[in-house]
Design an enzyme around this catalytic site. Sequence first.
Site, short mmCIF file in Angstrom:
data_model
loop_
_atom_site.label_atom_id
_atom_site.label_comp_id
_atom_site.label_asym_id
_atom_site.label_seq_id
_atom_site.Cartn_x
_atom_site.Cartn_y
_atom_site.Cartn_z
N SER A 73 0.82 -1.21 0.00
CA SER A 73 0.00 0.00 0.00
C SER A 73 0.86 1.27 0.00
O SER A 73 1.66 1.46 -0.90
CB SER A 73 -0.97 -0.04 1.19
N HIS A 122 -6.07 -6.43 -1.17
CA HIS A 122 -5.11 -5.39 -0.80
C HIS A 122 -4.01 -5.96 0.10
O HIS A 122 -2.85 -5.60 -0.02
CB HIS A 122 -5.84 -4.26 -0.08
N ASP A 170 -8.49 -6.24 -5.20
CA ASP A 170 -8.34 -4.95 -4.53
C ASP A 170 -8.78 -3.83 -5.46
O ASP A 170 -8.27 -3.72 -6.58
CB ASP A 170 -6.88 -4.74 -4.11
#
Length: 442
Positions: A178, A407, A350
Amino acid sequence: MVSSRAVVMAIMVLVTVQWLVFAEGYPEEDLVARLPGQPNVGFRQFAGYVDVDSENGRSLFYYYVEAVKEPDTKPLTLWLNGGPGCSSVGGGAFTELGPFYPTGDGRGLRLNSMSWNKASNLLFVESPAGVGWSYSNRSSDYNTGDKSTVNDMLVFLLRWFNKFPELKSRDLFLTGESYAGHYIPQLADVILSYNSRSSGFKFNVKGIAIGNPLLKLDRDFAAAYEYFWSHGMISDEVRLTIMNQCDFANPKNMSNACIYAIVESSVLTEYINSYHILLDVCYPSIVQQELRLKKMNALHANRTRLPYEWTMCSNRLNYSGIDGYIDMLPSLKRIIQNQTPVWIFSGDQDSVIPLQSSRTLVRELAEDLNFKTTIPYGAWFHKEQVGGWVTEYGNLLTFATVRGAAHMVPYAEPSRALHMFSSFMNGRRLPNKPDLKSSTDD
């Protein structure tokens, strides 16, 4: 999904446990003899603080886990969660790829059979100060951004290696997910710069790998809406308005039509877990977790005197929003030009930082480097099944998807994630055909 309450209890146990037994070459005060409720294991664990600014009392908290087998010869892997402001210990270590998961009631621990410490020694750091139990005695330090975060991490690593001198010469891999798409490239960049200036110790960086990374904000934002549309979550009209009216590179230029379309998109996707679009949203669980978290006492409060409770993602930070717009491709280019392999991997479920933008940005980076395609885009396999899709450029730049992951790739698809990580760390390409002998333990 593992409850936040369970994670909090596990972390509180971790750093409030009594430190026992001296570990040769390693800091006696940081050795964790045993976590209450943990299964019997043969590897050691360490946890504690490293001061990165003694004058202002700024310290980062870490959790280090030895490899299951032959830790004296295994490499060291640093893992950072993103946010910015989310805990690498609560997230990475106890939710995704560490050796233990909390039990459902949060009162014990169970083994993670797909922990990445099957392949490497693991280091998790709560960064920057203000995240988890990393702290500063100067409140203004919580007004931070990429540059200060990366500089603190460089100081942390230098001082952490002084605590663990036997690890200084180990192969070092820098990984995360991320917003670590900002942390890891910039950290690798400053480490390589440090190495070029140092006449003594040099970091032995062997590669970086980042999952669903924020690399170029305007492109990643736009791709999210393309992802929504391609999965039937927003209308044609909303998608076309966003494509034609939104200037994500300069939010001040966004028209009213763009803003209205984004609001409409939010309404249409309101009841979807954007981080994993296949998971149902469990509202009672979310509310209950928040209430429990707010009642938790700060971890190790008597030592650090933290005036706030631990949370998975910090509400203490005032992180620079402008830094999110920094383009990470130039940093990645310098890293690759230093002959350091880079892997970008994406969970395909994601929508927050979808694979479409990462794949396109990796290809553009390859073109900028004048790299030829060394592995054409195609499926890779694990346990006789498609694990995802992969392509490679110039033998140094890899993009891979992980089928069914989201994610947090190691949480959603732990076996495929471990297989991919082991391949990356051992300098192997992902297999392009089914292999009956394929193992997660390699």
